[in-house]
Design a protein around this motif. Structure first.
Motif, PDB file in Angstrom:
ATOM      1  N   GLU A  11      -3.022  11.275  -3.096  1.00 52.68           N
ATOM      2  CA  GLU A  11      -4.030  11.786  -2.167  1.00 52.68           C
ATOM      3  C   GLU A  11      -3.497  13.020  -1.453  1.00 52.68           C
ATOM      4  OE1 GLU A  11      -7.128  12.660  -0.795  1.00 52.68           O
ATOM      5  OE2 GLU A  11      -7.401  10.604  -1.536  1.00 52.68           O
ATOM      6  N   LEU A  37      -4.762   4.763  -7.951  1.00 48.75           N
ATOM      7  CA  LEU A  37      -5.914   5.591  -7.619  1.00 48.75           C
ATOM      8  C   LEU A  37      -5.486   7.054  -7.518  1.00 48.75           C
ATOM      9  CD1 LEU A  37      -7.659   3.463  -4.820  1.00 48.75           C
ATOM     10  CD2 LEU A  37      -8.135   3.498  -7.279  1.00 48.75           C
ATOM     11  N   ASP A  38      -6.096   7.887  -8.340  1.00 49.94           N
ATOM     12  CA  ASP A  38      -5.757   9.314  -8.381  1.00 49.94           C
ATOM     13  C   ASP A  38      -6.829  10.098  -7.628  1.00 49.94           C
ATOM     14  OD1 ASP A  38      -4.751  11.789  -8.948  1.00 49.94           O
ATOM     15  OD2 ASP A  38      -4.563  11.454 -11.110  1.00 49.94           O
ATOM     16  N   GLU A  39      -6.495  10.573  -6.448  1.00 50.38           N
ATOM     17  CA  GLU A  39      -7.371  11.389  -5.599  1.00 50.38           C
ATOM     18  C   GLU A  39      -8.721  10.701  -5.329  1.00 50.38           C
ATOM     19  OE1 GLU A  39      -6.525  14.028  -4.109  1.00 50.38           O
ATOM     20  OE2 GLU A  39      -4.884  14.964  -5.199  1.00 50.38           O
ATOM     21  N   PRO A  40      -8.719   9.508  -4.750  1.00 42.10           N
ATOM     22  CA  PRO A  40      -9.985   8.787  -4.559  1.00 42.10           C
ATOM     23  C   PRO A  40     -10.962   9.475  -3.618  1.00 42.10           C
ATOM     24  CG  PRO A  40      -8.209   7.699  -3.367  1.00 42.10           C
ATOM     25  CD  PRO A  40      -7.572   8.739  -4.244  1.00 42.10           C
ATOM     26  N   ARG A  61      -6.459   1.488 -13.099  1.00 43.15           N
ATOM     27  CA  ARG A  61      -6.358   2.804 -12.469  1.00 43.15           C
ATOM     28  C   ARG A  61      -7.694   3.520 -12.498  1.00 43.15           C
ATOM     29  NH1 ARG A  61      -3.244   7.519 -15.691  1.00 43.15           N
ATOM     30  NH2 ARG A  61      -4.196   8.612 -13.929  1.00 43.15           N
ATOM     31  N   ARG A 102       0.872  -1.175   0.000  1.00 47.10           N
ATOM     32  CA  ARG A 102       0.000   0.000   0.000  1.00 47.10           C
ATOM     33  C   ARG A 102       0.908   1.223   0.000  1.00 47.10           C
ATOM     34  NH1 ARG A 102      -2.987  -3.886  -1.050  1.00 47.10           N
ATOM     35  NH2 ARG A 102      -4.962  -4.264   0.023  1.00 47.10           N
ATOM     36  N   VAL A 155      -1.689   5.245  -4.239  1.00 47.71           N
ATOM     37  CA  VAL A 155      -2.730   6.257  -4.071  1.00 47.71           C
ATOM     38  C   VAL A 155      -2.120   7.652  -4.092  1.00 47.71           C
ATOM     39  CG1 VAL A 155      -4.572   7.110  -2.585  1.00 47.71           C
ATOM     40  CG2 VAL A 155      -4.092   4.671  -2.660  1.00 47.71           C
ATOM     41  N   LEU A 191      -1.262  -1.389  -4.326  1.00 49.82           N
ATOM     42  CA  LEU A 191      -2.056  -0.175  -4.456  1.00 49.82           C
ATOM     43  C   LEU A 191      -1.153   1.046  -4.358  1.00 49.82           C
ATOM     44  CD1 LEU A 191      -4.933   1.200  -4.410  1.00 49.82           C
ATOM     45  CD2 LEU A 191      -4.772   1.047  -1.913  1.00 49.82           C
ATOM     46  N   LEU A 217     -10.952   0.821   0.700  1.00 51.46           N
ATOM     47  CA  LEU A 217      -9.553   0.615   0.333  1.00 51.46           C
ATOM     48  C   LEU A 217      -8.848  -0.304   1.323  1.00 51.46           C
ATOM     49  CD1 LEU A 217      -8.515   4.207  -0.816  1.00 51.46           C
ATOM     50  CD2 LEU A 217      -9.379   2.305  -2.188  1.00 51.46           C
ATOM     51  N   GLY A 267       1.627   5.331  -0.820  1.00 48.27           N
ATOM     52  CA  GLY A 267       1.084   6.670  -0.985  1.00 48.27           C
ATOM     53  C   GLY A 267       2.007   7.528  -1.828  1.00 48.27           C
ATOM     54  N   ILE A 271     -14.005   2.311  -8.680  1.00 50.00           N
ATOM     55  CA  ILE A 271     -12.987   1.410  -8.136  1.00 50.00           C
ATOM     56  C   ILE A 271     -13.447  -0.034  -8.250  1.00 50.00           C
ATOM     57  CG2 ILE A 271     -11.786   0.729  -6.021  1.00 50.00           C
ATOM     58  CD1 ILE A 271     -11.757   3.707  -5.265  1.00 50.00           C
TER      59      ILE A 271
END
Length: 250
Positions: free
Chosen positions: A204, A172-175, A84, A33, A202, A200, A191, A35, A159
């Motif tokens: 964010e 994931l772009d700005e979920p 994505r 995971r 992200v 994953l 998530l 970021g 998603i």
């Protein structure tokens, strides 16, 4: 070759005289995971576009599960296991939740030549779509048109459609962008409950989401990696605190 499910090495991209991505590398083992944070204009979405194949890199390479996909178009990367979401929802707003899911199921089964109205009526596709909707907590919205759903529910569906392809890596772009606190909490729960083997990444801006979700974090600044490390390491970094989190940290 390492055991990384995704390996991006030395990605460069310039638009005219502006260097947007400056030698960025990223490695993800299965189940990681990760970021990706940084100020606006740091190159985060461009990095996603380079990994996904929407933008061609000036230099660098992208490997997925050991396969060199550096010159591959987005559809080939998707078939290889890369999925994505985008900053804006990429859904068929005029269709129902169930029809969107049935279409995704049809694409997964390579029934691309079947028109959606007929494909949605196939018993097997509908059963698969209903099962997936139940797992996402969308069973009660199955027959509703996407255009009438709240923003958070639309993001949840997007998603879910990506997960239907059973990817190895999900970008994931700005979920949680534009979500209410309740919608954000629901997205974080979704998530957190993703399959353990899925890697994953992200992008964010909500630091509470990032630091609560990510095992590792990369901070981009002017297209370069400022630091990569665990959430604790990034939080403690004097440079990150000064240039991004603020003097008091988070």
């Amino acid at each position: 070759m390492s055991g990384d499910v995704l390996r991006a090495e030395g990605l460069y991209k310039s638009f005219g005289s502006l260097r947007v991505t400056d030698g960025v590398s990223l490695r993800l083992p299965a189940g990681c995971r990760h970021g990706l944070i940084g100020p606006n204009g740091a190159g985060k979405t461009t990095l996603f576009n380079l990994i996904g194949g929407e933008v061609k890199a000036d230099a660098g390479c992208v490997f997925l599960a050991g396969r060199d996909l550096s010159g591959a178009p987005p559809d080939r990367r998707a078939r290889a296991g890369l999925a994505r979401s985008f900053q804006r929802n990429n859904l068929f707003a005029g269709l129902t939740v169930g029809e969107n899911m049935a279409l995704a199921c049809a694409l997964k089964r390579r029934i691309g030549h079947v028109f959606w109205r007929r494909a949605a009526g196939f018993t097997a596709l509908r059963a698969e779509a209903e099962e997936h909707a139940a797992r996402l907590g969308l069973a009660d919205r199955f027959g509703e048109q996407v255009a009438g759903l709240g923003y958070g529910t639309q993001r949840q569906l997007e998603i879910g459609l990506a997960l239907l392809q059973e990817p190895l890596v999900l970008l994931l772009d700005e979920p949680t962008a534009g979500m209410s606190p309740d919608e954000t909490a629901a997205m974080v729960a979704l998530l957190a409950g993703l399959p353990a083997e899925l890697a994953l990444v992200v992008i964010e801006h909500d630091m509470d989401v990032v630091f609560g979700l990510a095992d590792r974090i990369t901070v981009l600044d002017y297209g370069r990696v400022l630091i990569e490390g665990t959430a604790a390491e990034v939080r403690r970094s004097p440079e990150v605190r000064r240039r991004y989190l603020g003097a008091a940290g988070r």
